[in-house]
Design a protein around this motif. Structure first.
Motif, PDB file in Angstrom:
ATOM      1  N   ILE A 104     -54.984 -97.855 -81.401  1.00  0.00           N
ATOM      2  CA  ILE A 104     -53.756 -97.693 -81.001  1.00  0.00           C
ATOM      3  C   ILE A 104     -52.558 -96.956 -82.091  1.00  0.00           C
ATOM      4  CG2 ILE A 104     -51.476 -98.416 -79.623  1.00  0.00           C
ATOM      5  CD1 ILE A 104     -53.797-100.920 -79.139  1.00  0.00           C
ATOM      6  N   CYS A 105     -52.335 -97.201 -83.020  1.00  0.00           N
ATOM      7  CA  CYS A 105     -51.988 -97.141 -84.660  1.00  0.00           C
ATOM      8  C   CYS A 105     -51.905 -95.016 -84.489  1.00  0.00           C
ATOM      9  CB  CYS A 105     -51.112 -97.469 -85.406  1.00  0.00           C
ATOM     10  SG  CYS A 105     -49.853 -96.961 -86.331  1.00  0.00           S
ATOM     11  N   ILE A 135     -44.757 -98.133 -79.943  1.00  0.00           N
ATOM     12  CA  ILE A 135     -46.779 -98.498 -79.584  1.00  0.00           C
ATOM     13  C   ILE A 135     -46.729 -98.293 -81.067  1.00  0.00           C
ATOM     14  CG2 ILE A 135     -48.866 -98.383 -78.427  1.00  0.00           C
ATOM     15  CD1 ILE A 135     -46.743 -97.236 -76.044  1.00  0.00           C
ATOM     16  N   SER A 136     -46.677 -97.046 -81.937  1.00  0.00           N
ATOM     17  CA  SER A 136     -47.139 -97.532 -83.169  1.00  0.00           C
ATOM     18  C   SER A 136     -46.985 -98.194 -83.817  1.00  0.00           C
ATOM     19  CB  SER A 136     -47.737 -95.641 -83.597  1.00  0.00           C
ATOM     20  OG  SER A 136     -45.893 -95.413 -83.332  1.00  0.00           O
ATOM     21  N   SER A 139     -47.988-101.563 -83.313  1.00  0.00           N
ATOM     22  CA  SER A 139     -49.557-101.469 -83.777  1.00  0.00           C
ATOM     23  C   SER A 139     -49.770-101.878 -85.158  1.00  0.00           C
ATOM     24  CB  SER A 139     -50.264-100.517 -83.297  1.00  0.00           C
ATOM     25  OG  SER A 139     -50.469-100.309 -82.037  1.00  0.00           O
TER      26      SER A 139
END
Length: 453
Positions: A104-105, A135-136, A139
């Motif tokens: 995801i990252c 988000i990144s 993660s």
């Protein structure tokens, strides 16, 4: 391979020895270390250098937006990672958790680069890339919980500090690789090196190659590291029960002497360190007047000192104990940052930067073994979740403290407002040192126990 745990002092209920000191496979240790290489390249290029300077300096957005994005991502980590750490313990899913968060990252970082080049509206661009960054970064930070909990699988009790130090040290080489690859795409060259077909694309061009660099060096850990079996593995895991367990663990930290003090101390000193990581690129350019190229040179100069310092700190941690080592490291942080605040001399700043590089690596090198010495080994994922909770809660408040100081002193110009922000961080770190001094030092007890055995 059974999970390595530590027995410190008198036996404590729940701390059952579940392993021998079997030497792990070299390829597993190397693969674990290479992951540090991969994620530190992300930390350098995205968190420390290009994202914040791209938004604040190039796109002329407020420091506050970067602070809020970092604080939100850290709040998400603080709320979710303790229970996901418990899930990884009980379901033996540390590698799976690390894989999901890593992918995801990488995807979020890649998409920042894509949208940064394709969206023309500044307001829409700012909104989208901030969301992708949240988000990144969530993660990346969350994945460290699973990664740290795999440390006993690639080391023995006697080499824990050294392997941790090697990971941090090689991680700084990942920073150098990130700067090299990023520089090629940002400036068209990196320290004189040019590659036909690669042209200067500005700061936004750093994100896509950073995502690919992360992917390549992260992959080995998923093939070569074997997650050790856990006595707590069970068939079913419930989210609600896990939150209740985390709450019980928080209330019962007095069962593990020094754990609560350590987590509070970590909250305070990491409040400052996480904020420095985010804004040091902005500080070098806005206060010291460095260009982007000079900033990269500054970071490159810091890296060799960090590599050597991390390795030495690992040895010191094994020999003198992680508590004594960490106390010395945090005290040195306070002195170094005080010098940065009080001086505008370029030479002094370069020297202080090298010292800070050593200390940054040394902090993580000593902190991980210290936590492991304080808690039962069969619940490492859960307690590394609390470890993350402490650090990430700090990373919520740290950027907000920074932004508050910057806004409060904005009328006095860049130099005063940013130096004031660093001064606030020094005070918070000093409070962390005071709390850390009261954490018990179990290293000597562990050495006596080994001698008796």
């Amino acid at each position: 391979r059974n999970l390595i745990i530590f027995m410190c002092g008198e036996p404590v209920e729940g701390k059952e020895m579940t392993s021998t000191e079997e030497k792990p496979k070299l390829i597993a240790t190397i693969s674990w270390i290479l992951y540090d290489f991969a994620d530190t390249a992300y930390s350098m290029n995205v968190v420390s250098l290009y994202f914040s300077t791209w938004l604040i300096i190039e796109l002329a957005q407020s420091d506050l937006w970067v602070s809020l994005a970092n604080s939100l991502s850290m709040a998400m980590v603080a709320l979710t990672m303790p229970v996901l750490g418990d899930w990884s313990d009980r379901q033996q899913k540390k590698k799976m958790g690390l894989f999901i968060f890593t992918m995801i990252c990488i995807a979020g970082t890649f998409l920042i680069g894509v949208t940064g080049k394709s969206i023309q509206s500044l307001s829409m661009l700012t909104t989208v890339v901030l969301a992708l960054y949240v988000i990144s970064n969530y993660s990346y930070q969350g994945g460290l919980v699973f990664y740290n909990a795999l440390l006993p699988a690639v080391s023995t009790p006697k080499t824990l500090g050294r392997v941790s130090g090697y990971g941090v040290g090689i991680g700084y080489l990942g920073s150098a690789a990130g700067l090299l690859i990023g520089g090629l795409y940002v400036d068209g060259n990196a320290f004189g090196l040019t590659i036909p077909g690669i042209t200067a694309g500005g700061r936004v061009a750093a994100f896509i190659p950073t995502a690919f660099l992360y992917l390549v060096f992260a992959l080995p850990i998923f093939f070569f590291v074997t997650e050790p079996p856990n006595m707590l593995v069970r068939e079913r895991w419930h989210l609600r029960e896990s939150y209740k367990q985390v709450w019980k663990t928080l209330k019962a930290t007095n069962q593990y002497p020094g754990l609560l003090r350590f987590l509070v101390a970590k909250f305070l000193y990491e409040d400052s360190i996480q904020t420095i990581i985010i804004f040091m690129g902005v500080y070098t350019q806005a206060v010291m007047g460095f260009s982007t190229a000079a900033t990269k040179t500054f970071f490159i100069m810091v890296i060799p000192a960090a590599v050597v310092g991390s390795a030495i700190c690992g040895i010191l941690s094994d020999h003198y104990g992680p508590k004594k080592t960490l106390v010395g490291v945090i005290a040195a942080w306070i002195v170094s940052l005080t010098v940065v605040v009080s001086s505008m001399n370029i030479t002094v700043f370069w020297i202080s930067g090298a010292i800070v590089g050593v200390l940054m690596g040394s902090t993580w090198t000593a902190a991980r073994p210290l936590l492991i010495s304080l808690v039962p080994g069969q619940r490492l994922g859960e307690f590394f979740g609390l470890y993350a909770l402490s650090g990430k809660a700090a990373a919520i408040t740290g950027p907000l403290l920074w932004s508050s100081a910057v806004l409060l002193f904005a009328k006095y110009g860049n130099i005063v407002k940013y130096k004031s922000a660093v001064a606030v961080l020094v005070v918070v770190m000093a409070a962390g040192l005071i709390v850390l001094l009261k954490v018990p030092d179990l290293h000597q007890q562990l050495k006596w126990r080994r001698q008796d055995n």
